[in-house]
Write an enzyme that holds these catalytic residues in place. Structure first.
Site, mmCIF file in Angstrom:
data_model
loop_
_atom_site.group_PDB
_atom_site.id
_atom_site.type_symbol
_atom_site.label_atom_id
_atom_site.label_comp_id
_atom_site.label_asym_id
_atom_site.label_seq_id
_atom_site.Cartn_x
_atom_site.Cartn_y
_atom_site.Cartn_z
ATOM 1 N N LYS A 131 -2.988 -7.971 -7.792
ATOM 2 C CA LYS A 131 -3.717 -7.998 -6.522
ATOM 3 C C LYS A 131 -3.188 -6.812 -5.711
ATOM 4 O O LYS A 131 -2.115 -6.855 -5.140
ATOM 5 C CB LYS A 131 -3.428 -9.316 -5.793
ATOM 6 N N PRO A 132 -3.968 -5.711 -5.682
ATOM 7 C CA PRO A 132 -3.502 -4.559 -4.907
ATOM 8 C C PRO A 132 -3.677 -4.807 -3.405
ATOM 9 O O PRO A 132 -4.431 -5.693 -3.009
ATOM 10 C CB PRO A 132 -4.417 -3.424 -5.378
ATOM 11 N N GLY A 151 6.329 -6.556 -0.578
ATOM 12 C CA GLY A 151 5.671 -6.474 0.721
ATOM 13 C C GLY A 151 6.632 -6.869 1.826
ATOM 14 O O GLY A 151 7.853 -6.751 1.684
ATOM 15 N N SER A 152 6.073 -7.359 2.923
ATOM 16 C CA SER A 152 6.892 -7.644 4.109
ATOM 17 C C SER A 152 7.655 -8.964 3.964
ATOM 18 O O SER A 152 7.276 -9.828 3.159
ATOM 19 C CB SER A 152 5.981 -7.708 5.333
ATOM 20 N N GLU A 190 10.364 -8.457 -3.352
ATOM 21 C CA GLU A 190 10.921 -7.146 -2.976
ATOM 22 C C GLU A 190 10.402 -6.875 -1.576
ATOM 23 O O GLU A 190 9.228 -6.544 -1.391
ATOM 24 C CB GLU A 190 10.434 -6.069 -3.952
ATOM 25 N N LEU A 191 11.269 -7.009 -0.582
ATOM 26 C CA LEU A 191 10.790 -7.058 0.800
ATOM 27 C C LEU A 191 11.277 -5.868 1.628
ATOM 28 O O LEU A 191 11.710 -4.862 1.082
ATOM 29 C CB LEU A 191 11.199 -8.400 1.411
ATOM 30 N N TRP A 224 0.808 -1.221 0.000
ATOM 31 C CA TRP A 224 0.000 0.000 0.000
ATOM 32 C C TRP A 224 0.843 1.274 0.000
ATOM 33 O O TRP A 224 0.308 2.355 -0.203
ATOM 34 C CB TRP A 224 -0.909 0.022 1.252
ATOM 35 N N ASN A 225 2.153 1.165 0.243
ATOM 36 C CA ASN A 225 2.882 2.416 0.526
ATOM 37 C C ASN A 225 3.184 3.246 -0.731
ATOM 38 O O ASN A 225 3.200 4.477 -0.652
ATOM 39 C CB ASN A 225 4.147 2.140 1.342
ATOM 40 N N CYS A 238 10.088 1.425 1.948
ATOM 41 C CA CYS A 238 10.962 0.272 2.215
ATOM 42 C C CYS A 238 12.408 0.713 2.352
ATOM 43 O O CYS A 238 13.157 0.162 3.145
ATOM 44 C CB CYS A 238 10.818 -0.745 1.097
ATOM 45 N N GLU A 257 12.062 -3.526 11.290
ATOM 46 C CA GLU A 257 11.689 -2.460 10.355
ATOM 47 C C GLU A 257 10.673 -1.551 11.065
ATOM 48 O O GLU A 257 9.716 -2.035 11.675
ATOM 49 C CB GLU A 257 11.059 -3.078 9.105
HETATM 50 P P1 NAD Z 1 2.259 -7.137 3.354
HETATM 51 O O1 NAD Z 1 3.292 -8.192 3.255
HETATM 52 O O2 NAD Z 1 1.401 -7.118 4.553
HETATM 53 O O3 NAD Z 1 1.252 -7.210 2.110
HETATM 54 C C1 NAD Z 1 1.687 -7.093 0.779
HETATM 55 C C2 NAD Z 1 0.657 -7.724 -0.145
HETATM 56 O O4 NAD Z 1 0.623 -9.128 0.094
HETATM 57 C C3 NAD Z 1 -0.768 -7.234 0.065
HETATM 58 O O5 NAD Z 1 -1.384 -7.060 -1.182
HETATM 59 C C4 NAD Z 1 -1.416 -8.375 0.835
HETATM 60 O O6 NAD Z 1 -2.807 -8.472 0.681
HETATM 61 C C5 NAD Z 1 -0.726 -9.569 0.220
HETATM 62 N N1 NAD Z 1 -0.744 -10.792 1.029
HETATM 63 C C6 NAD Z 1 -0.891 -10.935 2.371
HETATM 64 N N2 NAD Z 1 -0.827 -12.239 2.725
HETATM 65 C C7 NAD Z 1 -0.602 -12.934 1.578
HETATM 66 C C8 NAD Z 1 -0.401 -14.330 1.292
HETATM 67 N N3 NAD Z 1 -0.413 -15.255 2.230
HETATM 68 N N4 NAD Z 1 -0.175 -14.675 -0.009
HETATM 69 C C9 NAD Z 1 -0.119 -13.745 -0.990
HETATM 70 N N5 NAD Z 1 -0.316 -12.423 -0.760
HETATM 71 C C10 NAD Z 1 -0.547 -12.026 0.504
HETATM 72 O O7 NAD Z 1 3.024 -5.755 3.167
HETATM 73 P P2 NAD Z 1 2.448 -4.272 3.281
HETATM 74 O O8 NAD Z 1 2.135 -3.948 4.706
HETATM 75 O O9 NAD Z 1 1.395 -4.048 2.258
HETATM 76 O O10 NAD Z 1 3.724 -3.410 2.816
HETATM 77 C C11 NAD Z 1 4.727 -3.023 3.692
HETATM 78 C C12 NAD Z 1 5.961 -3.888 3.520
HETATM 79 O O11 NAD Z 1 6.360 -3.891 2.161
HETATM 80 C C13 NAD Z 1 7.155 -3.341 4.283
HETATM 81 O O12 NAD Z 1 7.844 -4.401 4.882
HETATM 82 C C14 NAD Z 1 8.004 -2.695 3.203
HETATM 83 O O13 NAD Z 1 9.372 -2.584 3.503
HETATM 84 C C15 NAD Z 1 7.759 -3.620 2.061
HETATM 85 N N6 NAD Z 1 8.040 -2.952 0.786
HETATM 86 C C16 NAD Z 1 9.116 -3.347 0.061
HETATM 87 C C17 NAD Z 1 9.439 -2.690 -1.124
HETATM 88 C C18 NAD Z 1 10.637 -3.085 -1.958
HETATM 89 O O14 NAD Z 1 10.701 -2.665 -3.121
HETATM 90 N N7 NAD Z 1 11.582 -3.838 -1.446
HETATM 91 C C19 NAD Z 1 8.643 -1.634 -1.550
HETATM 92 C C20 NAD Z 1 7.547 -1.263 -0.761
HETATM 93 C C21 NAD Z 1 7.248 -1.930 0.399
#
Ligand code: NAD
Length: 521
Positions: free
Chosen positions: A173-174, A224-225, A246-247, A149-150, A280, A377
């Site tokens: 999948k947003p 994501g995370s 990309e975490l 979402w960020n 991130c 983080e």
């Molecule tokens: P998140 O991991 O909670 O969610 C990311 C996405 O994954 C969402 O769309 C969510 O619905 C989906 N998701 C959740 N559970 C899932 C599953 N079991 N299987 C498949 N998809 C699933 O992350 P967030 O809170 O949306 O974003 C913040 C994190 O993202 C932070 O850790 C940040 O550092 C990281 N991030 C990394 C980068 C990068 O380029 N390295 C960029 C932006 C954000």
């Protein structure tokens, strides 16, 4: 929502999730939480649409992707406004993300053909001369993009534009926290005339993401995370589907004693607090040489205090809200832990009154490595600063982390900065700048260690979206020496070949050549 209706059986009876404005708490809209049936239908439609899109060729896809770019340009004001309302970032930052999305679309639309041109390989082995050997790149099929979402549009678009330009169909999948932006992107794609099924949006939460990872897709691009990324990686590997992950990060800033203090303070404050620190690759911890620590910290605090926190729609706002209540509570827990262990808060440190989820830019000193704020983080507006005696201590501390996303170095000596950059365990290192590469389509980025696998951006990002196929043509089509039947001296022949090609002296190579000629079939 026409695309959802078309691709998703039963979408109208599904449970819904609600999108909120984090600055006001206002409800912005609801979307269906799609399950395996709806996700499966979107993937099936994408697979059906894929061959025609692939066969359209680079030129045909270039026109369609530039039409999507033009559509985004026409709608830039509504998109940026929705970005600010759903995600909280100040309007100028939202518009910067729109600009970067246009850059990604234009870059891959115009350059994919050149970047994915067949690659000749000149094989030096004399036994394989008269071959025409090359690598050719082919679209994989259906690419799943799961985004956070960020930077909901920018991070998704960096992968969508590469995947589409390479000839793949995409299912996005947003995040459940910014679903309306994803739906908006689907609408823009339809308005731009992208063929049905080539770009579909499936809304929902983690369950929807899990259904997409389990569906028959050909690549998963996840941002994501670390916790979710690990699950996604395992689920994709269960079907041997390649993943880009990309975490998260815990990115260090290293400030050398020769740095220009005003400039470094300005850079640290921007790097730590842009998008309310929900980046991130934001500056999550700063290591400052002890000779300059006191004056630098004073300058950082002065600048952090001056930042205007508020609703991103207000043009004076520099720092918007945190995304939601759990984010606010995570930041509060890190500050409480740090203070309990002896840290001092020099500015900020208390949530601001509601209705939105606001936390002010906060600077912490007297921090120690055992505090949560130095290990986990933060993903929020905290800047912990540690004074260190020398460069070696700075480097050791910077690398002492399970993360390895990025780092910044602040110095007047660019050669020293570059030497240090090579020793930092991170996928991107910026010297006297930060973050800019994220919006630039030419610069591949990705994480080391737990910060991820694979690259986004540039040619490396595009190569993640294709299969590389080796084609080896024996131009004259003659039987090879090693084909059946074998002959008695074949071992001597091959052994002589080893001497000729890899002998450790000229003598060994020449004697090998003699044996080689004698033992030929
Ligand atoms: P998140 O991991 O909670 O969610 C990311 C996405 O994954 C969402 O769309 C969510 O619905 C989906 N998701 C959740 N559970 C899932 C599953 N079991 N299987 C498949 N998809 C699933 O992350 P967030 O809170 O949306 O974003 C913040 C994190 O993202 C932070 O850790 C940040 O550092 C990281 N991030 C990394 C980068 C990068 O380029 N390295 C960029 C932006 C954000």
């Amino acid at each position: 929502m026409q695309e959802l209706d078309r691709t998703t059986p039963g979408a109208t009876e599904l449970p819904t999730l609600t999108s909120f404005d984090p600055a006001t708490g206002e409800v912005l809209g609801t979307v269906p939480i799609m399950g395996p049936e709806q996700v499966g239908a979107a993937v099936a439609l994408a697979r059906e649409a894929f061959p025609a899109w692939r066969d359209l060729g680079f030129e045909g896809r270039r026109r369609k992707l530039l039409a999507l770019r033009d559509t985004l340009v026409r709608h830039k004001d509504d998109v940026a406004r929705l970005y600010t309302r759903e995600n909280g970032k100040p309007l100028a930052e939202a518009m910067t993300s729109v600009l970067a999305c246009c850059d990604f679309l234009a870059y891959y639309a115009k350059h994919a053909a050149g970047l994915l041109a067949d690659e000749p390989i000149h094989v030096s082995n004399p036994l394989q001369k008269n071959h025409e050997t090359f690598l050719t790149y082919e679209a994989k099929g259906v690419v799943a993009v799961i985004s956070p979402w960020n930077y909901p549009l920018l991070l998704a678009m960096a992968e969508i534009s590469a995947a589409l330009a390479a000839g793949n169909a995409v299912v996005l999948k947003p995040s459940e926290l910014t679903p309306l932006l994803g739906v908006k992107l689907g609408e823009l794609a339809r308005e731009a005339g992208l063929p049905a099924g080539i770009f579909a949006v499936v809304t929902g939460d983690g369950r929807t993401g899990a259904a997409l990872t389990a569906a028959p897709v050909d690549r998963v691009c996840f941002t994501g995370s670390v916790a979710t990324g690990t699950k996604v990686g395992q689920a994709a590997m269960a079907h041997l589907v390649p993943v880009t992950l990309e975490l998260g990060g815990k990115d260090p800033a290293l400030v050398l004693p020769d740095a220009d203090l005003d400039f470094a303070a300005q850079g640290l404050v921007w790097g730590a607090f842009t998008n309310a620190g929900q980046v991130c690759a934001s500056v999550e911890r700063a290591y400052v040489h002890q000779r300059i620590a006191e004056p630098l910290i004073a300058k950082v605090v002065e600048r952090a205090k001056a930042l205007v926190v508020g609703n991103g729609l207000d043009p004076k706002t520099e720092v918007g809200p945190l995304i939601n209540q759990p984010a606010l509570e995570r930041i509060e827990a890190q500050v409480a832990d740090a203070v309990a262990k002896g840290a001092r808060v020099l500015t900020g440190g208390q949530r601001l009154p509601g209705p939105g989820t606001f936390y002010p830019p906060t600077v912490l000193v007297d921090v120690t490595p055992d505090m949560l704020v130095m290990q986990d983080e933060t993903f929020g507006p905290l800047l912990p600063i540690i004074s260190v005696p020398d460069e070696a201590a700075m480097l050791a501390a910077a690398n002492d982390s399970p993360f390895g996303l990025s780092a910044t170095i602040w110095t007047a000596d660019l050669d020293a900065g570059k030497r240090l950059a090579r020793q930092i365990q991170a996928g991107s290192v910026w010297i006297n700048t930060g973050l800019a590469s994220y919006g630039n389509p030419l610069t591949p980025r990705g994480g080391y260690k737990e910060s991820g696998i694979g690259k986004i951006g540039g040619r490396h990002g595009l190569l993640e979206m294709v299969n590389a196929k080796l084609v080896d043509v024996a131009v004259h089509g003659k039987p090879k020496l090693w084909w059946y039947p074998t002959w008695p001296a074949m071992v001597d022949f091959v052994s002589a070949g080893v001497d000729v090609m890899h002998g450790s002296s000229i003598g060994q190579r020449l004697s090998g050549l003699g044996k080689f000629l004698k033992s030929r079939r």
